[in-house]
Design a protein around this motif. Sequence first.
Motif, PDB file in Angstrom:
ATOM      1  N   MET A 123       0.828  -1.199   0.000  1.00 53.78           N
ATOM      2  CA  MET A 123       0.000   0.000   0.000  1.00 53.78           C
ATOM      3  C   MET A 123       0.863   1.251   0.000  1.00 53.78           C
ATOM      4  SD  MET A 123      -3.160   1.031   2.454  1.00 53.78           S
ATOM      5  CE  MET A 123      -4.093   2.531   2.125  1.00 53.78           C
ATOM      6  N   ALA A 124       2.013   1.200   0.631  1.00 52.33           N
ATOM      7  CA  ALA A 124       2.904   2.356   0.636  1.00 52.33           C
ATOM      8  C   ALA A 124       3.293   2.733  -0.787  1.00 52.33           C
ATOM      9  CB  ALA A 124       4.154   2.052   1.470  1.00 52.33           C
ATOM     10  N   ARG A 125       3.532   1.739  -1.635  1.00 54.59           N
ATOM     11  CA  ARG A 125       3.877   2.022  -3.028  1.00 54.59           C
ATOM     12  C   ARG A 125       2.737   2.730  -3.732  1.00 54.59           C
ATOM     13  NH1 ARG A 125       6.289  -3.089  -2.714  1.00 54.59           N
ATOM     14  NH2 ARG A 125       4.450  -4.075  -3.601  1.00 54.59           N
ATOM     15  N   SER A 126       1.494   2.373  -3.379  1.00 55.82           N
ATOM     16  CA  SER A 126       0.349   2.975  -4.045  1.00 55.82           C
ATOM     17  C   SER A 126       0.200   4.451  -3.690  1.00 55.82           C
ATOM     18  CB  SER A 126      -0.934   2.220  -3.692  1.00 55.82           C
ATOM     19  OG  SER A 126      -1.366   2.525  -2.399  1.00 55.82           O
ATOM     20  N   PHE A 127       0.851   4.884  -2.614  1.00 59.59           N
ATOM     21  CA  PHE A 127       0.811   6.282  -2.222  1.00 59.59           C
ATOM     22  C   PHE A 127       2.150   6.967  -2.487  1.00 59.59           C
ATOM     23  CE2 PHE A 127      -2.847   4.688   0.004  1.00 59.59           C
ATOM     24  CZ  PHE A 127      -3.736   5.751  -0.013  1.00 59.59           C
ATOM     25  N   ALA A 128       2.966   6.371  -3.373  1.00 60.37           N
ATOM     26  CA  ALA A 128       4.301   6.904  -3.645  1.00 60.37           C
ATOM     27  C   ALA A 128       4.240   8.308  -4.217  1.00 60.37           C
ATOM     28  CB  ALA A 128       5.055   5.975  -4.600  1.00 60.37           C
ATOM     29  N   LYS A 129       3.145   8.651  -4.887  1.00 58.75           N
ATOM     30  CA  LYS A 129       3.018   9.965  -5.498  1.00 58.75           C
ATOM     31  C   LYS A 129       2.149  10.884  -4.634  1.00 58.75           C
ATOM     32  CE  LYS A 129       3.746   8.346 -10.227  1.00 58.75           C
ATOM     33  NZ  LYS A 129       3.219   8.337 -11.617  1.00 58.75           N
ATOM     34  N   ALA A 130       2.277  10.731  -3.335  1.00 62.41           N
ATOM     35  CA  ALA A 130       1.440  11.517  -2.415  1.00 62.41           C
ATOM     36  C   ALA A 130       1.638  13.011  -2.613  1.00 62.41           C
ATOM     37  CB  ALA A 130       1.747  11.126  -0.975  1.00 62.41           C
ATOM     38  N   GLU A 131       2.871  13.432  -2.915  1.00 60.58           N
ATOM     39  CA  GLU A 131       3.133  14.858  -3.122  1.00 60.58           C
ATOM     40  C   GLU A 131       2.407  15.366  -4.357  1.00 60.58           C
ATOM     41  OE1 GLU A 131       7.261  15.736  -3.157  1.00 60.58           O
ATOM     42  OE2 GLU A 131       7.592  15.124  -1.070  1.00 60.58           O
ATOM     43  N   GLU A 132       2.361  14.547  -5.400  1.00 52.47           N
ATOM     44  CA  GLU A 132       1.654  14.929  -6.618  1.00 52.47           C
ATOM     45  C   GLU A 132       0.161  15.079  -6.341  1.00 52.47           C
ATOM     46  OE1 GLU A 132       1.147  13.432 -11.271  1.00 52.47           O
ATOM     47  OE2 GLU A 132       1.839  12.020  -9.734  1.00 52.47           O
ATOM     48  N   VAL A 133      -0.385  14.150  -5.575  1.00 53.27           N
ATOM     49  CA  VAL A 133      -1.799  14.220  -5.232  1.00 53.27           C
ATOM     50  C   VAL A 133      -2.073  15.458  -4.388  1.00 53.27           C
ATOM     51  CG1 VAL A 133      -3.639  13.098  -3.921  1.00 53.27           C
ATOM     52  CG2 VAL A 133      -2.149  11.732  -5.401  1.00 53.27           C
ATOM     53  N   ALA A 134      -1.201  15.755  -3.442  1.00 53.87           N
ATOM     54  CA  ALA A 134      -1.383  16.926  -2.594  1.00 53.87           C
ATOM     55  C   ALA A 134      -1.395  18.204  -3.427  1.00 53.87           C
ATOM     56  CB  ALA A 134      -0.280  16.985  -1.540  1.00 53.87           C
ATOM     57  N   ALA A 135      -0.543  18.271  -4.438  1.00 49.47           N
ATOM     58  CA  ALA A 135      -0.496  19.449  -5.308  1.00 49.47           C
ATOM     59  C   ALA A 135      -1.787  19.606  -6.089  1.00 49.47           C
ATOM     60  CB  ALA A 135       0.695  19.346  -6.261  1.00 49.47           C
ATOM     61  N   ILE A 136      -2.374  18.493  -6.489  1.00 56.46           N
ATOM     62  CA  ILE A 136      -3.660  18.550  -7.201  1.00 56.46           C
ATOM     63  C   ILE A 136      -4.761  18.984  -6.248  1.00 56.46           C
ATOM     64  CG2 ILE A 136      -5.396  17.189  -8.427  1.00 56.46           C
ATOM     65  CD1 ILE A 136      -3.074  15.388  -9.388  1.00 56.46           C
ATOM     66  N   MET A 137      -4.784  18.402  -5.069  1.00 57.65           N
ATOM     67  CA  MET A 137      -5.807  18.742  -4.086  1.00 57.65           C
ATOM     68  C   MET A 137      -5.780  20.222  -3.722  1.00 57.65           C
ATOM     69  SD  MET A 137      -7.783  16.256  -3.453  1.00 57.65           S
ATOM     70  CE  MET A 137      -8.025  14.491  -3.232  1.00 57.65           C
ATOM     71  N   ALA A 138      -4.605  20.829  -3.760  1.00 59.86           N
ATOM     72  CA  ALA A 138      -4.476  22.240  -3.414  1.00 59.86           C
ATOM     73  C   ALA A 138      -5.200  23.147  -4.404  1.00 59.86           C
ATOM     74  CB  ALA A 138      -2.998  22.627  -3.343  1.00 59.86           C
ATOM     75  N   ARG A 139      -5.535  22.625  -5.572  1.00 56.29           N
ATOM     76  CA  ARG A 139      -6.251  23.417  -6.572  1.00 56.29           C
ATOM     77  C   ARG A 139      -7.728  23.593  -6.224  1.00 56.29           C
ATOM     78  NH1 ARG A 139      -1.967  21.058  -9.385  1.00 56.29           N
ATOM     79  NH2 ARG A 139      -1.334  22.083 -11.333  1.00 56.29           N
TER      80      ARG A 139
END
Length: 220
Positions: free
Chosen positions: A127-143
Motif C-alpha cells: 500500500m505504501a507504493r500505491s501512495f508513492a506519489k502523495a506529493e503529486e496528489v497533494a499538489a492537485i488537491m491544493a487546486r
Amino acid sequence: MTITTVIFDFGGVITSSPFEAFNRLEDERGLPRDFVRRVNAADPDHNAWAKFERAEIDAATFDTLFAAEARALGHELEGEAVLAVLAGTVRPAMVAALDTLKARGFTLGCITNNVPSGSMGVVGAGMARSFAKAEEVAAIMARFDHVIESSKVGVRKPDPRIYKMMCDALDVAPAACVYLDDLGINCKPAARLGMHAIKVTSGEQALADLSAVLGVPLAG
C-alpha cells in the motif's frame, strides 16, 4: 441558474479508474473478472470497504474482513492486495482542466471516497507504493477550494449528506454545480439534488461533456 461550481470525484476522474487495476489483480490471481467489485457491492453500506472509507476500521481489520468476504464468495483474496493497487495514474489533461477552470473564475470542489491515509504502514509496503506519489496528489488537491474525504467526515457517497456538505461549505446552490463521477450510483444523488451530473467513462469524454455544459474549451 448560471453554473459557478464544478465538483469532481478523484479516483476514476482526476486519475484513471481503480477498476482497471482491480481487473489486472484479478487476472494475476486467476479470479473472475470484476470479483473485487462484486465483493464491494455485497452489503454496500456495511461491508469492509464501506467501513474503511468511513474510517470505522483500520487497515489491518480491513485486510481481515475483506478476505473473509471474498472467501464467502468462493475465492481467496486478502484486503492488503486490493489496497496495494488502489491508486490510479493521474490524468494530466484533467489537471490542466482544473487550472483552466480556476483561471476562468469557477469554484472547484472535490468529493472523494477514500481510505485513511495513515493506514498504509499497517498493511505494509504494497500500500505504501500505491501512495508513492502523495506529493503529486497533494499538489492537485491544493487546486480545489474545498475537499471532502469520506475517511475524514465519516460519510461516503452515495449518501446525499456528503453532497449537501459540499454545497454548504462552498455556499452554493446545487443547481449552480456540475458534478463528475465515474460511478452512476454516485451521480444519481447529485442529480436528485439539482446538480448537473456527468458520468465519467474516460478523461476525453468527461472533458468533452464538461466543455459542452460550461461553454469553456477544455483540451482532452
